[in-house]
Write a protein that holds these residues in place. Structure first.
Motif, PDB file in Angstrom:
ATOM      1  N   ALA A 211       0.841  -1.207   0.000  1.00  0.00           N
ATOM      2  CA  ALA A 211       0.000   0.000   0.000  1.00  0.00           C
ATOM      3  C   ALA A 211       0.871   1.250   0.000  1.00  0.00           C
ATOM      4  N   LEU A 212       1.975   1.227   0.763  1.00  0.00           N
ATOM      5  CA  LEU A 212       2.873   2.382   0.773  1.00  0.00           C
ATOM      6  C   LEU A 212       3.545   2.534  -0.589  1.00  0.00           C
ATOM      7  N   MET A 213       3.973   1.434  -1.197  1.00  0.00           N
ATOM      8  CA  MET A 213       4.600   1.498  -2.521  1.00  0.00           C
ATOM      9  C   MET A 213       3.633   2.107  -3.526  1.00  0.00           C
ATOM     10  N   ARG A 214       2.393   1.663  -3.522  1.00  0.00           N
ATOM     11  CA  ARG A 214       1.391   2.207  -4.441  1.00  0.00           C
ATOM     12  C   ARG A 214       1.183   3.701  -4.188  1.00  0.00           C
ATOM     13  N   SER A 215       1.124   4.085  -2.908  1.00  0.00           N
ATOM     14  CA  SER A 215       0.901   5.504  -2.600  1.00  0.00           C
ATOM     15  C   SER A 215       2.097   6.346  -3.013  1.00  0.00           C
ATOM     16  N   ARG A 216       3.294   5.795  -2.922  1.00  0.00           N
ATOM     17  CA  ARG A 216       4.484   6.530  -3.357  1.00  0.00           C
ATOM     18  C   ARG A 216       4.502   6.664  -4.883  1.00  0.00           C
ATOM     19  N   TYR A 217       4.125   5.620  -5.596  1.00  0.00           N
ATOM     20  CA  TYR A 217       4.016   5.722  -7.059  1.00  0.00           C
ATOM     21  C   TYR A 217       3.017   6.828  -7.409  1.00  0.00           C
TER      22      TYR A 217
ATOM     23  N   GLN B  43       9.987  16.226 -16.175  1.00  0.00           N
ATOM     24  CA  GLN B  43       9.680  15.164 -15.221  1.00  0.00           C
ATOM     25  C   GLN B  43       9.086  13.985 -15.990  1.00  0.00           C
ATOM     26  N   PRO B  44       9.298  12.771 -15.491  1.00  0.00           N
ATOM     27  CA  PRO B  44       8.660  11.624 -16.137  1.00  0.00           C
ATOM     28  C   PRO B  44       7.135  11.740 -16.040  1.00  0.00           C
ATOM     29  N   LYS B  45       6.454  11.244 -17.048  1.00  0.00           N
ATOM     30  CA  LYS B  45       4.997  11.090 -16.980  1.00  0.00           C
ATOM     31  C   LYS B  45       4.758   9.624 -16.668  1.00  0.00           C
ATOM     32  N   TRP B  46       4.319   9.364 -15.446  1.00  0.00           N
ATOM     33  CA  TRP B  46       4.140   7.986 -14.979  1.00  0.00           C
ATOM     34  C   TRP B  46       2.874   7.424 -15.596  1.00  0.00           C
ATOM     35  N   ILE B  47       2.993   6.244 -16.226  1.00  0.00           N
ATOM     36  CA  ILE B  47       1.879   5.698 -16.998  1.00  0.00           C
ATOM     37  C   ILE B  47       1.440   4.301 -16.567  1.00  0.00           C
ATOM     38  N   GLY B  48       2.097   3.702 -15.586  1.00  0.00           N
ATOM     39  CA  GLY B  48       1.639   2.383 -15.159  1.00  0.00           C
ATOM     40  C   GLY B  48       2.510   1.765 -14.089  1.00  0.00           C
ATOM     41  N   LEU B  49       1.855   1.048 -13.193  1.00  0.00           N
ATOM     42  CA  LEU B  49       2.537   0.339 -12.108  1.00  0.00           C
ATOM     43  C   LEU B  49       2.073  -1.104 -12.104  1.00  0.00           C
ATOM     44  N   GLN B  50       3.034  -2.012 -12.032  1.00  0.00           N
ATOM     45  CA  GLN B  50       2.733  -3.437 -11.926  1.00  0.00           C
ATOM     46  C   GLN B  50       3.481  -3.990 -10.721  1.00  0.00           C
ATOM     47  N   ILE B  51       2.743  -4.558  -9.777  1.00  0.00           N
ATOM     48  CA  ILE B  51       3.360  -5.197  -8.610  1.00  0.00           C
ATOM     49  C   ILE B  51       3.609  -6.654  -8.966  1.00  0.00           C
ATOM     50  N   LEU B  52       4.880  -7.055  -8.931  1.00  0.00           N
ATOM     51  CA  LEU B  52       5.251  -8.431  -9.253  1.00  0.00           C
ATOM     52  C   LEU B  52       5.253  -9.324  -8.022  1.00  0.00           C
ATOM     53  N   GLY B  53       5.409  -8.730  -6.845  1.00  0.00           N
ATOM     54  CA  GLY B  53       5.418  -9.509  -5.615  1.00  0.00           C
ATOM     55  C   GLY B  53       5.589  -8.604  -4.411  1.00  0.00           C
ATOM     56  N   ALA B  54       5.057  -9.044  -3.299  1.00  0.00           N
ATOM     57  CA  ALA B  54       5.199  -8.324  -2.031  1.00  0.00           C
ATOM     58  C   ALA B  54       5.331  -9.372  -0.936  1.00  0.00           C
ATOM     59  N   ALA B  55       6.250  -9.128  -0.006  1.00  0.00           N
ATOM     60  CA  ALA B  55       6.483 -10.108   1.052  1.00  0.00           C
ATOM     61  C   ALA B  55       6.842  -9.405   2.351  1.00  0.00           C
ATOM     62  N   LEU B  56       6.393 -10.007   3.451  1.00  0.00           N
ATOM     63  CA  LEU B  56       6.796  -9.556   4.783  1.00  0.00           C
ATOM     64  C   LEU B  56       7.865 -10.510   5.289  1.00  0.00           C
ATOM     65  N   GLN B  57       8.999  -9.958   5.727  1.00  0.00           N
ATOM     66  CA  GLN B  57      10.039 -10.783   6.321  1.00  0.00           C
ATOM     67  C   GLN B  57       9.719 -11.026   7.799  1.00  0.00           C
ATOM     68  N   ASP B  58       9.119 -10.033   8.448  1.00  0.00           N
ATOM     69  CA  ASP B  58       8.609 -10.127   9.810  1.00  0.00           C
ATOM     70  C   ASP B  58       7.630  -8.970   9.976  1.00  0.00           C
ATOM     71  N   GLU B  59       7.197  -8.684  11.192  1.00  0.00           N
ATOM     72  CA  GLU B  59       6.170  -7.645  11.369  1.00  0.00           C
ATOM     73  C   GLU B  59       6.667  -6.235  11.073  1.00  0.00           C
ATOM     74  N   SER B  60       7.973  -6.049  10.956  1.00  0.00           N
ATOM     75  CA  SER B  60       8.526  -4.709  10.746  1.00  0.00           C
ATOM     76  C   SER B  60       9.354  -4.544   9.478  1.00  0.00           C
ATOM     77  N   HIS B  61       9.451  -5.573   8.646  1.00  0.00           N
ATOM     78  CA  HIS B  61      10.269  -5.502   7.432  1.00  0.00           C
ATOM     79  C   HIS B  61       9.532  -6.151   6.275  1.00  0.00           C
ATOM     80  N   GLY B  62       9.553  -5.477   5.136  1.00  0.00           N
ATOM     81  CA  GLY B  62       8.888  -6.013   3.957  1.00  0.00           C
ATOM     82  C   GLY B  62       9.569  -5.567   2.683  1.00  0.00           C
ATOM     83  N   THR B  63       9.236  -6.255   1.597  1.00  0.00           N
ATOM     84  CA  THR B  63       9.753  -5.909   0.278  1.00  0.00           C
ATOM     85  C   THR B  63       8.615  -5.885  -0.731  1.00  0.00           C
ATOM     86  N   VAL B  64       8.801  -5.082  -1.759  1.00  0.00           N
ATOM     87  CA  VAL B  64       7.862  -5.033  -2.877  1.00  0.00           C
ATOM     88  C   VAL B  64       8.675  -5.010  -4.166  1.00  0.00           C
ATOM     89  N   HIS B  65       8.362  -5.940  -5.054  1.00  0.00           N
ATOM     90  CA  HIS B  65       9.002  -6.024  -6.363  1.00  0.00           C
ATOM     91  C   HIS B  65       8.009  -5.443  -7.363  1.00  0.00           C
TER      92      HIS B  65
END
Length: 125
Positions: A31-37, A68-90
């Protein structure tokens, strides 16, 4: 007509990323990654800096001075939680710069502190 969210989910901006831009805490790294995009697409530099972890945050960020770039699309390939305080988004983010199509593929790292997720950094995939 209500505007669609730039992040690509089938929701209006206000019901999706707009609520995080207005101050609500993003519940997951994705959700944070999407909001940052969406913030990049909308030129919301203050939000980008506020959602960037203090240990890696740049002093300033210019998201409005042309070209500035004109952003035209976002694709989430994967998202994972390593624990309750660490995560990754590809993800893949697509944009146009000077009429030329470009893409950024990154695996981003996120950390959760005091109930809020923050972007730490990313590795180009």
């Amino acid at each position: 007509m209500k505007s669609p969210c730039p992040c690509g989910l089938p929701a209006t901006y206000s019901a999706c990323c707009g609520r995080y831009h207005a101050g609500a805490a993003a519940p997951t790294p994705e959700a944070l990654m999407r909001s940052r995009y969406s913030a990049f697409a909308l030129g919301l530099g203050d939000y980008l800096l506020a959602s960037w972890h203090a240990s890696t945050r740049p002093a300033d960020l210019d998201v409005i001075t042309p070209p500035q770039p004109k952003w035209i699309g976002l694709q989430i390939l994967g998202a994972a939680l390593q624990d309750e305080s660490h995560g990754t988004v590809h993800f893949i983010a697509r944009c146009r710069v000077g009429g030329r199509a470009e893409r950024l593929e990154e695996i981003s790292r996120f950390v959760r502190e005091e109930g809020r997720w923050y972007y730490v950094d990313g590795a180009i995939a």
